[in-house]
Design an enzyme around this catalytic site. Structure first.
Site: not given
Ligand code: G3P
Ligand code: MG
Length: 229
Positions: A6, A33, A35, A47, A99
């Protein structure tokens, strides 16, 4: 169960940097993952909407020029990555979840994604494209029906999964705080993979595994892989 790093291995390295992505792969994560925001004709990896938490810059990400964003330190001297750089560092057959936090236009976003995939020699339909903004996802699906979508949700809503029927996503990506075993079954019976974010506690990892969850997002892929082996 899939273990997705993440924001990369973001407990041990600065989140959403190439260093964190590489560390996640070294730890053995099955996927990644990160952002993204669409800014100044590019797609950049960060993010927050604001620069101050994770970089030495200030202001809103989308108000900046690309050259300013690229001049910043996102931790340990690492720059804010471009999408293309993140895709270029992916090992083969790694599940990559892009994302979308910020999108100014679905057509130009998709065009840039396809260019980046071309440069990185990645099949765009192998990426998992997710967002909390389901309207953006629907626009992308209409432009390219073969895209693999992840519908992010922070809630179990009364009209549970109706949004998913419209989007036909590959996965529904649930918050750890709200996921229930019955919802896991409901989503899987409807044909969707169930991914859960953000899971850093070994007891949660084991519980979710016992529920048959398909994958987790974790800041600690090393811990997850050791726990779930
Ligand atoms: O995609 C899972 C997670 O990353 C979603 O929340 O705020 O950590 O981007 P956030
Ligand atoms: Mg995320």
């Amino acid at each position: 169960m899939f273990v997705l790093a993440h924001r990369g291995a973001s407990k041990a390295a600065p989140e959403n940097t190439l260093a964190a992505f590489r560390l996640g792969f070294e730890m053995g994560a099955h996927g990644l993952e990160f952002d993204t925001y669409q800014v100044d004709g590019e797609i950049v990896v960060i993010h927050d909407r604001w620069l101050n938490r994770t970089t030495n810059g200030s202001g809103r990400v989308v108000d900046q020029t690309l050259s300013y964003l690229r001049s910043l330190n996102a931790g340990n001297g690492e720059p804010i990555p471009l999408l293309v750089e993140a895709l270029q560092c992916l090992p083969e057959s790694t599940l990559c979840n892009v994302e979308i936090k910020g999108m100014t236009n679905p057509e130009s976003w998709l065009a840039r994604l396809l260019e980046c995939c071309d440069i990185a020699q990645i099949n765009p339909d192998s990426l998992l494209i997710s967002s909390f903004n389901h309207r953006w996802l629907l626009s992308l699906k209409q432009l390219r029906p073969t895209l693999k979508l992840g519908a992010l949700t922070a809630n179990i809503e009364l009209n549970s999964l109706r949004f998913a029927r419209e989007l036909a996503p590959w996965s529904v990506n649930y918050a750890l705080d709200t996921i229930e075993e019955t919802e896991v079954k409901r989503a899987q019976e409807a044909g969707y993979k169930v991914l859960v974010y953000t899971v850093d506690n070994p007891e949660d990892m084991l519980l979710l595994q016992s529920w048959g969850v398909d994958g987790i997002f974790t800041n600690k892929p090393d811990l997850a892989l050791a726990t779930l082996k």
